[in-house]
Scaffold this motif. Structure first.
Motif, mmCIF file in Angstrom:
data_model
loop_
_atom_site.group_PDB
_atom_site.id
_atom_site.type_symbol
_atom_site.label_atom_id
_atom_site.label_comp_id
_atom_site.label_asym_id
_atom_site.label_seq_id
_atom_site.Cartn_x
_atom_site.Cartn_y
_atom_site.Cartn_z
ATOM 1 N N ASP A 110 -6.973 -1.069 -11.018
ATOM 2 C CA ASP A 110 -7.932 -1.723 -10.124
ATOM 3 C C ASP A 110 -9.303 -1.575 -10.768
ATOM 4 O OD1 ASP A 110 -9.773 -2.404 -8.124
ATOM 5 O OD2 ASP A 110 -8.420 -1.755 -6.529
ATOM 6 N N PRO B 35 0.800 -1.232 0.000
ATOM 7 C CA PRO B 35 0.000 0.000 0.000
ATOM 8 C C PRO B 35 0.831 1.279 0.000
ATOM 9 C CG PRO B 35 0.092 -0.896 2.211
ATOM 10 C CD PRO B 35 0.807 -1.887 1.321
ATOM 11 N N ASN C 272 -12.130 -2.323 -9.853
ATOM 12 C CA ASN C 272 -13.271 -2.082 -8.956
ATOM 13 C C ASN C 272 -13.358 -0.650 -8.433
ATOM 14 O OD1 ASN C 272 -13.948 -4.881 -9.042
ATOM 15 N ND2 ASN C 272 -12.357 -5.295 -7.533
ATOM 16 N N ASP C 273 -12.237 0.046 -8.391
ATOM 17 C CA ASP C 273 -12.225 1.351 -7.723
ATOM 18 C C ASP C 273 -12.808 2.470 -8.565
ATOM 19 O OD1 ASP C 273 -11.225 0.324 -5.426
ATOM 20 O OD2 ASP C 273 -9.163 0.976 -5.748
ATOM 21 N N GLU D 176 -3.670 4.309 -2.905
ATOM 22 C CA GLU D 176 -5.044 4.645 -3.279
ATOM 23 C C GLU D 176 -5.132 6.060 -3.849
ATOM 24 O OE1 GLU D 176 -7.179 2.327 -3.342
ATOM 25 O OE2 GLU D 176 -6.228 0.832 -2.048
ATOM 26 N N GLU E 25 -10.997 3.877 0.658
ATOM 27 C CA GLU E 25 -10.847 2.578 1.306
ATOM 28 C C GLU E 25 -9.640 1.827 0.744
ATOM 29 O OE1 GLU E 25 -12.489 1.404 3.861
ATOM 30 O OE2 GLU E 25 -13.815 3.154 3.987
ATOM 31 N N ILE E 26 -8.929 1.158 1.620
ATOM 32 C CA ILE E 26 -7.725 0.421 1.237
ATOM 33 C C ILE E 26 -8.102 -0.991 0.795
ATOM 34 C CG2 ILE E 26 -5.514 -0.489 2.054
ATOM 35 C CD1 ILE E 26 -5.499 1.785 4.126
ATOM 36 N N ASP E 27 -7.556 -1.413 -0.339
ATOM 37 C CA ASP E 27 -7.669 -2.809 -0.747
ATOM 38 C C ASP E 27 -6.332 -3.235 -1.349
ATOM 39 O OD1 ASP E 27 -7.555 -1.932 -3.428
ATOM 40 O OD2 ASP E 27 -9.731 -1.844 -3.600
ATOM 41 N N HIS E 28 -6.243 -4.489 -1.748
ATOM 42 C CA HIS E 28 -4.972 -5.025 -2.238
ATOM 43 C C HIS E 28 -5.167 -5.796 -3.532
ATOM 44 C CE1 HIS E 28 -3.196 -3.910 1.636
ATOM 45 N NE2 HIS E 28 -4.249 -4.462 2.205
ATOM 46 N N ASP E 29 -6.196 -5.424 -4.315
ATOM 47 C CA ASP E 29 -6.505 -6.197 -5.516
ATOM 48 C C ASP E 29 -6.017 -5.549 -6.803
ATOM 49 O OD1 ASP E 29 -8.268 -4.087 -5.374
ATOM 50 O OD2 ASP E 29 -10.046 -5.257 -5.918
ATOM 51 N N GLU E 30 -5.130 -4.571 -6.698
ATOM 52 C CA GLU E 30 -4.566 -3.974 -7.907
ATOM 53 C C GLU E 30 -3.726 -5.007 -8.660
ATOM 54 O OE1 GLU E 30 -5.364 -0.844 -4.918
ATOM 55 O OE2 GLU E 30 -4.038 -2.588 -4.867
#
Length: 350
Positions: free
Chosen positions: A185, A144, A187-188, A159, A197-202
């Motif tokens: 990403d 991140p 979805n973003d 992000e 919001e933090i995610d890790h799917d990049e």
């Protein structure tokens, strides 16, 4: 369309804007005004007035400069001037007794990666037609980047760098450029929230898993960009890498631009965007000295290893409270992207 271009599907849509003539029949020397409500930003205020906020953002700031906080934020309860926009419209008259209505038809292309709200890209010009741009936002996937606490929630560098990169991509595409978003990403999309919001799917273009190891991550990005560069050999190509800085908590910084010491075109790109930022600060924040610089930073892996002429941009300090407010504001992120795009245009047209 080149098969390596970011996925999109084309749409042609019509937006019907209906209003009574009496509501817009201002005298020629009159200017429309509106009162800012709680939660309004420049983008949302212009949208509510039926105006494309990205086309008229600078116009709004110029008209209301003395009535803005930090030259960019609205004051709740204050009245603001609204840019006058000529609509490409067709009058529809249903009967003599009824009020006139206007229909506005807008054509554009839809890019799913920008999200439903921001998917449509309206054509502004062909100024960058035939040019190829590679956009890399920092970190992503398992990394991140720099993190900080804001209002009890954690925020992450990747992000915000990604959001600015998407906004920049949209600006460049609107001028006819072919754009590759390297870290992506699905979805973003472009987000207008303050806390992202933090995610890790990049993933890395086109759909590669991002390695956990830092050197492997950087090597992957270099290989993707250099492979695409070879496929587009002979075209005008540039690379822009976007990071959010993470210096000491107390250090408030401006936007910095780096380039390779031996790249004349990379230096010109960095200098053009830097010059644009200087002019924007002089116009919108005349009492504030802009301290950002453009300089050689050939030691950075992406600067050293990638083939296209490039600039590496450091935007603010996510661990500094003042910079946090600047980076978290979606209006500011849009302004940063728009200013970078104007610097890109200046670089190409010099």
């Amino acid at each position: 369309m080149n098969r390596f271009f970011l996925p999109y599907f084309r749409v042609v849509f019509s937006v019907l804007v209906t209003f009574f003539v009496a509501e817009v029949a201002f005298a020629q020397d009159s200017v429309k005004t509106v009162v800012a409500k709680r939660g309004d930003g420049i983008l949302s205020l212009l949208r509510k007035e039926g105006i494309n906020p990205y086309d008229h953002y600078d116009d709004f700031i110029a008209m209301n400069l003395d009535n803005l906080r930090d030259s960019i934020h609205l004051y709740e309860g204050r009245r603001y001037l609204i840019p006058s926009v000529e609509l490409d419209s067709v009058e529809v008259v249903e009967s003599i007794e009824k009020k006139s209505k206007e229909v506005v038809k807008i054509e554009g292309e839809d890019f799913a990666i920008f999200g439903k709200k921001h998917a449509t890209v309206l054509k502004n010009s062909d100024r960058l037609k035939g040019n190829v741009y590679y956009l890399v936002s920092g970190h992503g996937g398992p990394d991140p980047g720099a993190m900080a606490n804001y209002g009890g929630k954690m925020i992450a560098e990747d992000e915000y760098a990604y959001d600015i990169t998407l906004r920049l991509a949209k600006e460049l595409i609107s001028h006819g450029a072919l754009v590759y978003i390297i870290i992506r990403d699905e979805n973003d999309g472009i987000r207008d929230e303050r806390v992202l919001e933090i995610d890790h799917d990049e993933v890395a273009y086109p759909n590669k898993t991002i390695p956990l190891n830092q050197v492997a991550r950087l090597k992957q990005r270099v290989e993707i960009v250099n492979d695409l560069y070879s496929k587009h050999r002979g075209k005008y190509q540039r690379l822009i890498v976007t990071h959010v800085d993470s210096r000491s908590r107390g250090q408030n910084i401006d936007v910095f631009f780096y380039h390779h010491e031996k790249s004349k075109n990379g230096r010109k790109l960095a200098e053009s965007i830097h010059t644009t930022f200087q002019k924007k600060y002089q116009k919108f924040q005349p009492n504030r000295v802009y301290s950002g610089t453009f300089e050689d930073r050939s030691s950075l892996y992406l600067v050293k290893k990638t083939h296209p002429a490039m600039t590496f941009i450091e935007i603010g300090n996510i661990r500094n409270k003042k910079d946090q407010r600047r980076i978290l504001d979606p209006d500011n992120r849009q302004a940063l992207a728009k200013w970078i795009s104007e610097g890109v245009l200046l670089d190409y047209e010099k």
